[in-house]
Design a protein around this motif. Sequence first.
Motif, PDB file in Angstrom:
ATOM      1  N   LEU A 148       4.784  54.065 -63.067  1.00  0.00           N
ATOM      2  CA  LEU A 148       4.071  53.888 -61.703  1.00  0.00           C
ATOM      3  C   LEU A 148       5.252  53.871 -60.708  1.00  0.00           C
ATOM      4  CD1 LEU A 148       1.663  53.040 -60.233  1.00  0.00           C
ATOM      5  CD2 LEU A 148       2.327  50.606 -60.580  1.00  0.00           C
ATOM      6  N   ALA A 149       6.382  53.452 -61.112  1.00  0.00           N
ATOM      7  CA  ALA A 149       7.512  53.482 -59.980  1.00  0.00           C
ATOM      8  C   ALA A 149       8.065  54.845 -59.759  1.00  0.00           C
ATOM      9  CB  ALA A 149       8.895  52.687 -60.592  1.00  0.00           C
ATOM     10  N   ILE A 150       8.134  55.704 -60.693  1.00  0.00           N
ATOM     11  CA  ILE A 150       8.340  57.090 -60.293  1.00  0.00           C
ATOM     12  C   ILE A 150       7.511  57.579 -59.578  1.00  0.00           C
ATOM     13  CG2 ILE A 150       8.925  59.341 -61.581  1.00  0.00           C
ATOM     14  CD1 ILE A 150      10.281  57.608 -63.781  1.00  0.00           C
ATOM     15  N   LEU A 151       6.256  57.717 -59.853  1.00  0.00           N
ATOM     16  CA  LEU A 151       5.204  58.203 -59.149  1.00  0.00           C
ATOM     17  C   LEU A 151       5.169  57.603 -57.966  1.00  0.00           C
ATOM     18  CD1 LEU A 151       2.822  59.999 -60.014  1.00  0.00           C
ATOM     19  CD2 LEU A 151       1.449  57.901 -59.928  1.00  0.00           C
ATOM     20  N   LEU A 152       5.283  56.322 -57.259  1.00  0.00           N
ATOM     21  CA  LEU A 152       5.144  55.972 -56.002  1.00  0.00           C
ATOM     22  C   LEU A 152       6.407  56.489 -55.259  1.00  0.00           C
ATOM     23  CD1 LEU A 152       3.992  52.275 -55.796  1.00  0.00           C
ATOM     24  CD2 LEU A 152       3.106  54.412 -54.951  1.00  0.00           C
ATOM     25  N   ASP A 153       7.549  56.589 -56.033  1.00  0.00           N
ATOM     26  CA  ASP A 153       8.786  57.030 -55.454  1.00  0.00           C
ATOM     27  C   ASP A 153       8.849  58.475 -55.017  1.00  0.00           C
ATOM     28  OD1 ASP A 153      11.836  56.480 -54.917  1.00  0.00           O
ATOM     29  OD2 ASP A 153      12.142  57.976 -56.339  1.00  0.00           O
ATOM     30  N   THR A 154       8.235  59.211 -55.795  1.00  0.00           N
ATOM     31  CA  THR A 154       7.892  60.564 -55.524  1.00  0.00           C
ATOM     32  C   THR A 154       6.892  60.638 -54.515  1.00  0.00           C
ATOM     33  OG1 THR A 154       8.095  61.132 -58.034  1.00  0.00           O
ATOM     34  CG2 THR A 154       7.401  62.884 -56.719  1.00  0.00           C
ATOM     35  N   LEU A 155       5.806  60.030 -54.448  1.00  0.00           N
ATOM     36  CA  LEU A 155       4.834  60.006 -53.355  1.00  0.00           C
ATOM     37  C   LEU A 155       5.574  59.943 -52.078  1.00  0.00           C
ATOM     38  CD1 LEU A 155       1.508  58.854 -54.797  1.00  0.00           C
ATOM     39  CD2 LEU A 155       2.114  61.274 -53.848  1.00  0.00           C
ATOM     40  N   GLY A 159       8.780  59.528 -51.429  1.00  0.00           N
ATOM     41  CA  GLY A 159      10.010  60.560 -51.069  1.00  0.00           C
ATOM     42  C   GLY A 159       9.306  61.715 -50.381  1.00  0.00           C
ATOM     43  N   SER A 160       7.983  62.289 -50.823  1.00  0.00           N
ATOM     44  CA  SER A 160       7.584  63.629 -50.061  1.00  0.00           C
ATOM     45  C   SER A 160       7.196  63.372 -48.681  1.00  0.00           C
ATOM     46  CB  SER A 160       6.264  64.043 -51.056  1.00  0.00           C
ATOM     47  OG  SER A 160       5.165  63.155 -50.495  1.00  0.00           O
ATOM     48  N   LEU A 161       6.652  61.996 -48.313  1.00  0.00           N
ATOM     49  CA  LEU A 161       6.578  61.731 -47.173  1.00  0.00           C
ATOM     50  C   LEU A 161       7.809  61.186 -46.386  1.00  0.00           C
ATOM     51  CD1 LEU A 161       3.828  58.733 -47.476  1.00  0.00           C
ATOM     52  CD2 LEU A 161       3.431  61.289 -46.659  1.00  0.00           C
ATOM     53  N   GLN A 162       8.825  61.086 -46.910  1.00  0.00           N
ATOM     54  CA  GLN A 162      10.115  60.890 -46.235  1.00  0.00           C
ATOM     55  C   GLN A 162      10.571  62.467 -45.644  1.00  0.00           C
ATOM     56  OE1 GLN A 162      12.872  58.817 -48.837  1.00  0.00           O
ATOM     57  NE2 GLN A 162      14.791  59.242 -47.325  1.00  0.00           N
ATOM     58  N   TRP A 163      10.569  63.214 -46.550  1.00  0.00           N
ATOM     59  CA  TRP A 163      10.857  64.517 -46.485  1.00  0.00           C
ATOM     60  C   TRP A 163      10.191  65.274 -45.251  1.00  0.00           C
ATOM     61  CZ3 TRP A 163       9.053  69.609 -46.395  1.00  0.00           C
ATOM     62  CH2 TRP A 163       9.807  70.716 -46.747  1.00  0.00           C
ATOM     63  N   ILE A 164       8.888  64.721 -45.294  1.00  0.00           N
ATOM     64  CA  ILE A 164       8.038  65.401 -44.019  1.00  0.00           C
ATOM     65  C   ILE A 164       8.631  64.690 -43.023  1.00  0.00           C
ATOM     66  CG2 ILE A 164       5.859  65.641 -43.046  1.00  0.00           C
ATOM     67  CD1 ILE A 164       4.749  65.836 -45.967  1.00  0.00           C
ATOM     68  N   ALA A 165       8.853  63.445 -42.849  1.00  0.00           N
ATOM     69  CA  ALA A 165       9.123  62.767 -41.604  1.00  0.00           C
ATOM     70  C   ALA A 165      10.463  63.355 -41.126  1.00  0.00           C
ATOM     71  CB  ALA A 165       9.306  61.350 -42.047  1.00  0.00           C
ATOM     72  N   ARG A 221       2.480  73.330 -46.150  1.00  0.00           N
ATOM     73  CA  ARG A 221       2.341  73.437 -47.478  1.00  0.00           C
ATOM     74  C   ARG A 221       2.903  71.931 -48.151  1.00  0.00           C
ATOM     75  NH1 ARG A 221       5.540  78.720 -49.385  1.00  0.00           N
ATOM     76  NH2 ARG A 221       5.697  77.463 -51.352  1.00  0.00           N
ATOM     77  N   ALA A 222       4.039  71.537 -47.604  1.00  0.00           N
ATOM     78  CA  ALA A 222       4.376  70.195 -48.283  1.00  0.00           C
ATOM     79  C   ALA A 222       3.362  69.338 -47.793  1.00  0.00           C
ATOM     80  CB  ALA A 222       5.456  69.864 -47.271  1.00  0.00           C
ATOM     81  N   LEU A 223       2.718  69.296 -46.766  1.00  0.00           N
ATOM     82  CA  LEU A 223       1.646  68.189 -46.383  1.00  0.00           C
ATOM     83  C   LEU A 223       0.440  68.249 -47.546  1.00  0.00           C
ATOM     84  CD1 LEU A 223       1.271  68.065 -42.413  1.00  0.00           C
ATOM     85  CD2 LEU A 223       1.765  66.254 -44.135  1.00  0.00           C
ATOM     86  N   VAL A 224       0.218  69.514 -47.667  1.00  0.00           N
ATOM     87  CA  VAL A 224      -1.030  69.799 -48.672  1.00  0.00           C
ATOM     88  C   VAL A 224      -0.468  69.313 -50.070  1.00  0.00           C
ATOM     89  CG1 VAL A 224      -2.106  71.648 -50.077  1.00  0.00           C
ATOM     90  CG2 VAL A 224      -2.247  71.773 -47.218  1.00  0.00           C
ATOM     91  N   LEU A 225       0.415  69.674 -50.250  1.00  0.00           N
ATOM     92  CA  LEU A 225       1.051  69.045 -51.703  1.00  0.00           C
ATOM     93  C   LEU A 225       1.056  67.499 -51.737  1.00  0.00           C
ATOM     94  CD1 LEU A 225       2.388  70.383 -54.325  1.00  0.00           C
ATOM     95  CD2 LEU A 225       4.344  69.829 -53.421  1.00  0.00           C
ATOM     96  N   SER A 226       1.703  66.982 -50.576  1.00  0.00           N
ATOM     97  CA  SER A 226       1.733  65.507 -50.514  1.00  0.00           C
ATOM     98  C   SER A 226       0.267  64.976 -50.661  1.00  0.00           C
ATOM     99  CB  SER A 226       2.656  65.014 -49.579  1.00  0.00           C
ATOM    100  OG  SER A 226       2.346  63.825 -49.284  1.00  0.00           O
ATOM    101  N   ILE A 227      -0.523  65.259 -49.801  1.00  0.00           N
ATOM    102  CA  ILE A 227      -1.971  64.908 -49.670  1.00  0.00           C
ATOM    103  C   ILE A 227      -2.572  65.160 -51.244  1.00  0.00           C
ATOM    104  CG2 ILE A 227      -4.222  65.241 -48.610  1.00  0.00           C
ATOM    105  CD1 ILE A 227      -2.631  65.838 -46.126  1.00  0.00           C
ATOM    106  N   SER A 228      -2.513  66.474 -51.867  1.00  0.00           N
ATOM    107  CA  SER A 228      -3.471  66.483 -52.946  1.00  0.00           C
ATOM    108  C   SER A 228      -2.869  65.695 -54.143  1.00  0.00           C
ATOM    109  CB  SER A 228      -3.373  68.177 -53.475  1.00  0.00           C
ATOM    110  OG  SER A 228      -2.154  68.538 -53.282  1.00  0.00           O
TER     111      SER A 228
END
Lengths: 256, 508
Positions: B189-196, B198-204, B218-225
């Motif tokens: 769960l920690a890794i999953l949240l970290d990745t999710l 993390g993708s928001l951080q990348w976008i920000a 593409r990043a947004l679509v990936l992160s949202i899906s």
Amino acid sequence: MIELRHIQKTFDGGASYAVFDTSLTIARGELLALIGESGSGKTTTLKMINRLEEPTAGQVLVAGRDVLEQNLQELRRNIGYVFQGAGLFPHHNVARNIAAVPELLGWSKEVIEARSREVCALVGLPYDDYALRIPSELSGGQQQRIGVARALAARPDVLLMDEPFGALDPITRAGLQEEFRRIQQELQLTVVLVTHDITEAMLMADRIAVMQGGELIQVGTASELLNHPAHDYVTQLMEMPRRRAERLERVMRAAE
Amino acid sequence: MNPVLREQLLLLPEYLQGHLALTFAALGAGIAVSVPLGIIASRSPRIRHPLLATVSLIQTVPGLAILALVVAMLGGQIGFLPAFIALTLYSMLPIMRNTVSGLEGVPADVVEAARGIGLSPRQRLWKVELPLALPVIVAGIRTAAVWTVGMATLSTLVGASSFGNYIFIGIQTRNLTAVTVGSLAAAGLAILLDTLIGSLQWIAERRAIGVGLRELRRALVLSISLTVAFAVALLVTLKPAPKPDFVVGGKPFTEQYILASVLADRLTAAGFIVDQNIGMGSDVIFDAIGAGTVDLYVEYSGTIWGSYMRREGNPGREEITDITQAFVRERGLNPVGLAGFQNRYALAMRRDRAEELGIVSVQDLAPLAGILSAGGDLEFFGRSEWKRLQSLYNLDFAQELTFDAALMYTAVEAGQVDVISAYSTDGRVAAYDLVLLEDPRQALLSYDAMLLASSAAAQDPRVAAALAPVLGAIGDEAMREANKMVDVEGRPVSEAVAYLQAIIDKSK
């Protein structure tokens, strides 16, 4: 257009003054250069015109109205401001940077875009090529042109410039100086330009105001300051370009 | 599939739900509180220092202590609320610190430009400062998320279910499968949240340098899906738990887990919706049943006598039973009856060691105590009966070591300690070939297992009917055997429960 009446500014409750008892009038359509060493109070004086700093004493009038009696944000939106290093918003593209003030003023999208095209043409950057670029992709000179375009977007009558060309390389600087002077005369802008470069002041300004240690020591055209310096510092300041020109001439003649 | 693993995996949805609810609630509250506080702190240096110091201080207090303090401040309330408050407090530091440093990192000339062109302070914050500080703020939220997932495992100890149930119950019942499942689930769960996040951080980060939304599509679509897939997976796994009629509680050791299941199954069979809340400490559970957050559990007469009533002396088994039942009644609790067995403390030694030293009773132990070391569970050395034992027999051990109960047995088996405070119904006594020392002066108390019910449960005649067969049905031998199945033989708790249910049914 702009009138400073006995303005003073202290940051330490009166122990020392950044600006002391300074009065100055700038006519409509005039370009006035404020010159002095760092710490002379020139930037503080400039900032008191759009209330980035507020005077400890005295009065500032813009278009006949006391700036302290105006809404702060409205006052600033009606006065263009150009910064050293442009100060563009890094997270917005060129189009949104230029649109910043018109958006605050509630202009429609179409009007903003039309005006953005005009000011981009004025500073020599085609809107269609630059609108979607981001500041980090632009050269220093391009950033500064966008900075000027942003300051002009909302059709201000007054423009304040804080060492706008200071960070540019000499060729870019010389080009922009000439271009800006042309724009200023074309639009009949009232401009206060802070600089520490006396050649820039002499080449661009209608009048030059010299500051030292927080006090205004002389105001006049370049020839008035050259012919009738009221102060040793003014003498030194005005002699420098002449001496440099003579030395340059010797160097260039020797090279021929 | 391995039945032990299967049994553990069946618990996954419930624990996942508890863990997620705690993590998201605490993280959400942490963001809602810490970002505004960070903004205020960055505006005013006078507030910043004390505020950040306070939050840092909270962070240095061990997580378990924070939980205990919050429970105490809430007047003994257990479950979701104290765990939520403690986790929220814990999540504040990284979010607030990053908000402050993110805002301070906004270039001064950009802020000056924003002022100069006439943005109001509020517009400056929303249009310039926050977008530029966002990558740093999101990084703080990411850190907080990982911390919160980890610390949420501790909330088991205050009665909120989480992956910690796997870990704590697993340690107590020597069930490494449970510990592993719980640890992997929390890490996953920690890794999953970290990745999710993390993708928001990348976008920000890209937004902050002016990259347009179109290029980030593409990043947004990936992160949202990813987020949607995660949410759908949760909805499929988690069915909303029906609100329970009753909650059966248990303290953190094997016997209690087995008994809680026995009682819960009986109530379920009678048509009630029952929740189990196991792994609570003695004081927590006694307060909880008073408050009605737990409806039924098994308490021991000696614990009430010594720990809650703080009585000294030993008037004998029946006296203690009578007095303690009267005491709990006075406190508004409802003794349903005795289960039949008692699980008292007894000093125990390895048989070979006892024979070598010629020790049969505590009396024989006393002269040798100076060269022996004793191991006790977390409570034993703090109890009045230990003091009585010391004074009646003049016992003075060379060393007294405190252990987690499961580790205490391992310690005596390995010869790290000579004597331990064993439990008389513990399956490990026989399994490790320990002898229980006689107590001729009756220093140690009797510990009759007593069913305690909340008022709500006691008022329902169907509850009394469902529990009646249990009373007097579980003898010392049966309980010891059930404990041994789990602790020694490593069989699932459900088998021990089935074993006891069969005995109860036969005794009718």
